[in-house]
Design a protein around this motif. Structure first.
Motif, mmCIF file in Angstrom:
data_model
loop_
_atom_site.group_PDB
_atom_site.id
_atom_site.type_symbol
_atom_site.label_atom_id
_atom_site.label_comp_id
_atom_site.label_asym_id
_atom_site.label_seq_id
_atom_site.Cartn_x
_atom_site.Cartn_y
_atom_site.Cartn_z
ATOM 1 N N ILE A 242 -64.431 -57.696 8.407
ATOM 2 C CA ILE A 242 -64.289 -56.356 8.970
ATOM 3 C C ILE A 242 -64.499 -55.299 7.896
ATOM 4 C CG2 ILE A 242 -62.722 -54.762 10.124
ATOM 5 C CD1 ILE A 242 -63.743 -57.009 11.898
ATOM 6 N N LEU A 243 -63.993 -55.563 6.697
ATOM 7 C CA LEU A 243 -64.155 -54.619 5.594
ATOM 8 C C LEU A 243 -65.635 -54.428 5.258
ATOM 9 C CD1 LEU A 243 -62.877 -52.866 3.340
ATOM 10 C CD2 LEU A 243 -62.898 -54.918 1.901
ATOM 11 N N VAL A 244 -66.387 -55.508 5.237
ATOM 12 C CA VAL A 244 -67.816 -55.424 4.922
ATOM 13 C C VAL A 244 -68.546 -54.586 5.968
ATOM 14 C CG1 VAL A 244 -69.948 -56.766 4.780
ATOM 15 C CG2 VAL A 244 -67.903 -57.546 3.578
ATOM 16 N N LEU A 245 -68.238 -54.808 7.251
ATOM 17 C CA LEU A 245 -68.868 -54.010 8.308
ATOM 18 C C LEU A 245 -68.528 -52.532 8.161
ATOM 19 C CD1 LEU A 245 -68.351 -56.335 11.423
ATOM 20 C CD2 LEU A 245 -70.468 -55.930 10.155
ATOM 21 N N ALA A 246 -67.267 -52.246 7.836
ATOM 22 C CA ALA A 246 -66.854 -50.852 7.663
ATOM 23 C C ALA A 246 -67.531 -50.222 6.446
ATOM 24 C CB ALA A 246 -65.334 -50.779 7.523
ATOM 25 N N ARG A 247 -67.719 -50.997 5.396
ATOM 26 C CA ARG A 247 -68.394 -50.477 4.201
ATOM 27 C C ARG A 247 -69.869 -50.171 4.495
ATOM 28 N NH1 ARG A 247 -66.444 -48.324 -0.150
ATOM 29 N NH2 ARG A 247 -67.701 -49.482 -1.631
ATOM 30 N N ILE A 248 -70.479 -50.942 5.378
ATOM 31 C CA ILE A 248 -71.863 -50.658 5.774
ATOM 32 C C ILE A 248 -71.939 -49.311 6.495
ATOM 33 C CG2 ILE A 248 -73.740 -51.407 7.281
ATOM 34 C CD1 ILE A 248 -72.979 -54.291 6.612
ATOM 35 N N VAL A 249 -70.947 -49.049 7.366
ATOM 36 C CA VAL A 249 -70.895 -47.748 8.040
ATOM 37 C C VAL A 249 -70.710 -46.635 7.015
ATOM 38 C CG1 VAL A 249 -69.596 -46.333 9.678
ATOM 39 C CG2 VAL A 249 -70.026 -48.749 10.179
ATOM 40 N N GLN A 250 -69.821 -46.851 6.057
ATOM 41 C CA GLN A 250 -69.646 -45.868 4.994
ATOM 42 C C GLN A 250 -70.957 -45.626 4.246
ATOM 43 O OE1 GLN A 250 -66.315 -47.219 2.464
ATOM 44 N NE2 GLN A 250 -65.464 -45.183 2.750
ATOM 45 N N GLY A 251 -71.678 -46.702 3.981
ATOM 46 C CA GLY A 251 -72.939 -46.575 3.265
ATOM 47 C C GLY A 251 -73.956 -45.755 4.042
ATOM 48 N N LEU A 252 -73.951 -45.901 5.372
ATOM 49 C CA LEU A 252 -74.837 -45.089 6.208
ATOM 50 C C LEU A 252 -74.528 -43.608 6.039
ATOM 51 C CD1 LEU A 252 -76.895 -44.584 8.455
ATOM 52 C CD2 LEU A 252 -75.100 -45.128 10.121
ATOM 53 N N GLY A 253 -73.236 -43.258 6.055
ATOM 54 C CA GLY A 253 -72.857 -41.863 5.847
ATOM 55 C C GLY A 253 -73.192 -41.388 4.450
ATOM 56 N N GLY A 254 -72.912 -42.230 3.444
ATOM 57 C CA GLY A 254 -73.205 -41.850 2.070
ATOM 58 C C GLY A 254 -74.687 -41.682 1.805
ATOM 59 N N ALA A 255 -75.506 -42.502 2.465
ATOM 60 C CA ALA A 255 -76.952 -42.422 2.280
ATOM 61 C C ALA A 255 -77.492 -41.089 2.767
ATOM 62 C CB ALA A 255 -77.639 -43.567 3.024
ATOM 63 N N MET A 256 -76.863 -40.505 3.759
ATOM 64 C CA MET A 256 -77.292 -39.200 4.255
ATOM 65 C C MET A 256 -76.653 -38.058 3.465
ATOM 66 S SD MET A 256 -79.420 -39.744 6.711
ATOM 67 C CE MET A 256 -79.990 -41.297 7.401
ATOM 68 N N MET A 257 -75.415 -38.260 2.997
ATOM 69 C CA MET A 257 -74.719 -37.184 2.294
ATOM 70 C C MET A 257 -75.402 -36.794 0.990
ATOM 71 S SD MET A 257 -70.597 -37.049 2.423
ATOM 72 C CE MET A 257 -70.240 -38.740 2.014
ATOM 73 N N VAL A 258 -75.821 -37.762 0.197
ATOM 74 C CA VAL A 258 -76.320 -37.456 -1.147
ATOM 75 C C VAL A 258 -77.636 -36.675 -1.102
ATOM 76 C CG1 VAL A 258 -77.047 -38.430 -3.353
ATOM 77 C CG2 VAL A 258 -75.125 -39.439 -2.121
ATOM 78 N N PRO A 259 -78.710 -37.210 -0.503
ATOM 79 C CA PRO A 259 -79.964 -36.445 -0.516
ATOM 80 C C PRO A 259 -79.930 -35.199 0.356
ATOM 81 C CG PRO A 259 -80.228 -38.446 0.780
ATOM 82 C CD PRO A 259 -78.876 -38.527 0.148
ATOM 83 N N VAL A 260 -79.261 -35.260 1.506
ATOM 84 C CA VAL A 260 -79.226 -34.097 2.384
ATOM 85 C C VAL A 260 -78.345 -33.003 1.782
ATOM 86 C CG1 VAL A 260 -78.632 -33.250 4.688
ATOM 87 C CG2 VAL A 260 -79.698 -35.491 4.417
ATOM 88 N N GLY A 261 -77.281 -33.387 1.086
ATOM 89 C CA GLY A 261 -76.474 -32.393 0.390
ATOM 90 C C GLY A 261 -77.286 -31.647 -0.652
ATOM 91 N N ARG A 262 -78.120 -32.381 -1.391
ATOM 92 C CA ARG A 262 -79.004 -31.727 -2.360
ATOM 93 C C ARG A 262 -80.016 -30.832 -1.638
ATOM 94 N NH1 ARG A 262 -80.441 -35.951 -5.145
ATOM 95 N NH2 ARG A 262 -79.128 -35.582 -6.955
ATOM 96 N N LEU A 263 -80.486 -31.298 -0.498
ATOM 97 C CA LEU A 263 -81.460 -30.514 0.266
ATOM 98 C C LEU A 263 -80.841 -29.216 0.797
ATOM 99 C CD1 LEU A 263 -84.378 -30.581 1.272
ATOM 100 C CD2 LEU A 263 -83.573 -31.773 3.329
ATOM 101 N N VAL A 264 -79.559 -29.251 1.145
ATOM 102 C CA VAL A 264 -78.860 -28.045 1.582
ATOM 103 C C VAL A 264 -78.960 -26.967 0.511
ATOM 104 C CG1 VAL A 264 -76.569 -27.078 2.013
ATOM 105 C CG2 VAL A 264 -77.267 -29.156 3.190
ATOM 106 N N LEU A 265 -78.750 -27.357 -0.747
ATOM 107 C CA LEU A 265 -78.843 -26.392 -1.843
ATOM 108 C C LEU A 265 -80.273 -25.907 -2.043
ATOM 109 C CD1 LEU A 265 -76.485 -27.736 -4.655
ATOM 110 C CD2 LEU A 265 -76.111 -25.831 -3.109
#
Length: 491
Positions: A125-148
């Motif tokens: 269950i932890l691994v599945l939840a970490r994959i979901v976290q990774g999906l959010g993190g994958a969008m946060m980093v480049p899109v956050g830079r793009l916001v700036l």
């Protein structure tokens, strides 16, 4: 970024053209720029902190799950692989749905993934939840830079990127001591629950203060490119992460690296034919972007080894406790904080080329100086070297992260953030692999069953040289490259 009628920068033209009457550029940083940069930086700090804080809690979590502590590494690997797979899609998503919408959704997904991790009662269950976290993190980093990049005036980009640099420098250092404190005095589940208030605050601030900027996508979604780039990045990152560390079978490591290299070649062939590939490799032909990304690979690879080598040396080589180690390694983050307000002044004074050249050499030397550390050294001397090293590394990161977008057209900005962020992730993994391999080779040569300070010395010299190799690449651009980003009067 400049509008269609603006004059192209000297970096874009690739020649040094003196400017008799440079435009009068306001050198202050607006309140909106600072606010936007801080909102993005806080969200990225949450992501960077979470990716490192879990490492300290893995033994405790293994006991709670009744699992082998060695197998708990899959919780780290699954997150990194999820990042690698979904980062290439971030630029297209931002163009299609808007930067604010995607950035806000990324924070929500990451926060929900954190809640699921805190509720996990088994490793699966932890691994599945970490994959979901990774999906959010994958969008946060480049899109956050793009916001700036899309909301900040060009002459304020250096100051904004100085804020954005902080999460990458603070997270890996603050994570271990924070994780140790939580595991010692509270439940390991709070490692993930602390993301909830940060996520809620982030969603609120993004909704209120971040502009929703979007560009029409260059073409249809590149599904084949997503599969090939995901296989390439995940295969290479998994293989390099496990190389020489005994976590998995050597045959599996070799197979994953082979899959990564084969998929990377297949993606290159695919990208040459596709009108709008997810990772646009032709961006490296732009002078500023090409120099920044090629040098950044070497620099970040060297820096990426520090969070692995330094705590290990202090705890295993010197016999310090985890708490003592965390307090010492925090010194490099303090140096980065000091550099933040000075970055724009330094780049305006010396220019991008000279700063990247000489500051890069200094940064590499400061890392190599860690090879001299011994248990008998006074703490003040270790603090001074780490503080100084963090100061110079912060300036280098800010310069690379700003210069990379100095000549990228607005329509290709989202593609540039996706490619730059994907390469950053791969470079950090290369750094850990180089550090671990150097340490392993030194132990084999000296026939040590466990590493001693002299073994760490060789590893630090290797990663210091790797970092220094990035500096001469700056000579490939004109002396006045990026002057329009700082308002510097060209020589």
């Amino acid at each position: 970024m400049p509008a269609a009628g603006d004059q192209p920068s000297a970096a874009t033209r690739g020649t040094e053209i003196p400017t008799a009457k440079p435009p009068q550029i306001r050198r202050g940083t607006s309140g909106q720029t600072r606010l936007t940069a801080m909102i993005v930086a806080c969200a990225l700090f949450m992501q960077n902190l979470d990716s490192t804080v879990i490492a300290t809690a893995l033994p405790t979590m293994a006991r709670a799950f009744g699992a082998d502590p060695v197998h708990m590494n899959v919780a780290l690997t699954s997150y990194l692989l999820s990042l690698a797979v979904f980062i290439p899609a971030s630029g297209w998503m931002a163009d299609r749905f808007g930067t604010r919408t995607v950035f806000r959704a990324a924070i929500i997904v990451f926060t929900l993934g954190s809640i699921a991790c805190g509720q996990a009662n088994s490793l699966g269950i932890l691994v599945l939840a970490r994959i979901v976290q990774g999906l959010g993190g994958a969008m946060m980093v480049p899109v956050g830079r793009l916001v700036l990049l899309r909301s900040v005036p060009k002459h304020e980009l250096v100051a904004a990127m100085a804020w954005l640099t902080m999460p990458a420098l603070l997270g890996p250092v603050v994570g271990p001591p924070v994780g140790g404190f939580i595991v010692t005095y509270a439940s390991w589940r709070w490692i993930f629950y602390i993301n909830i208030p940060i996520g809620l605050l982030g969603v609120t601030l993004v909704s209120l203060f971040v502009e929703d900027v979007r560009e029409p996508p260059r073409g249809k979604f590149d599904g084949i490119g997503l599969v090939l780039s995901g296989l390439a990045l995940s295969g290479l990152m998994f293989g390099l992460e496990t190389a020489g560390r005994g976590v998995v079978s050597p045959h599996l490591t070799e197979a994953m690296i082979a899959v990564g290299l084969t998929s990377a070649f297949a993606y290159w062939l695919h990208a040459r034919r596709h009108p709008a590939p997810l990772l646009d490799l032709t961006l490296v032909r732009l002078p500023c972007f090409g120099v920044a990304i090629s040098a950044m690979i070497l620099f970040r690879a060297g820096i990426g080894a520090i969070p692995f080598l330094l705590p290990l040396m202090l705890q295993v080589g010197f016999g310090d406790s985890a708490a003592q180690s965390g307090l010492i390694t925090f010194a490099s983050s303090a140096g980065a904080l000091v550099m933040k307000p000075a970055a724009q002044h330094a780049l305006r004074q010396f220019g991008f080329r000279d700063t990247l050249l000489w500051n890069g050499i200094i940064s590499g030397v400061m890392i190599a100086m860690c090879a001299l550390f011994r248990p008998t050294w006074p703490a003040a001397a270790i603090y001074l070297i780490l503080l100084s090293g963090g100061f110079f590394r912060s300036l280098q990161f800010t310069a690379y992260n700003t210069l990379a977008y100095g000549d990228v057209p607005r329509a290709r900005m989202s593609a540039a953030t996706s490619l730059y962020t994907a390469v950053q992730q791969l470079a950090s993994t290369i750094g850990i692999s180089v550090g671990a391999l150097s340490l392993h080779v030194s132990m084999l040569i000296s026939r040590h069953a466990t590493p001693v300070p002299s073994d760490f010395s060789l590893a630090f010299v290797v990663v210091g040289l790797l970092t220094t190799m990035a500096a001469p690449i700056a000579l490939g651009m004109p002396r006045n490259a990026g002057d329009d980003l700082t308002g510097r009067r060209s020589a």
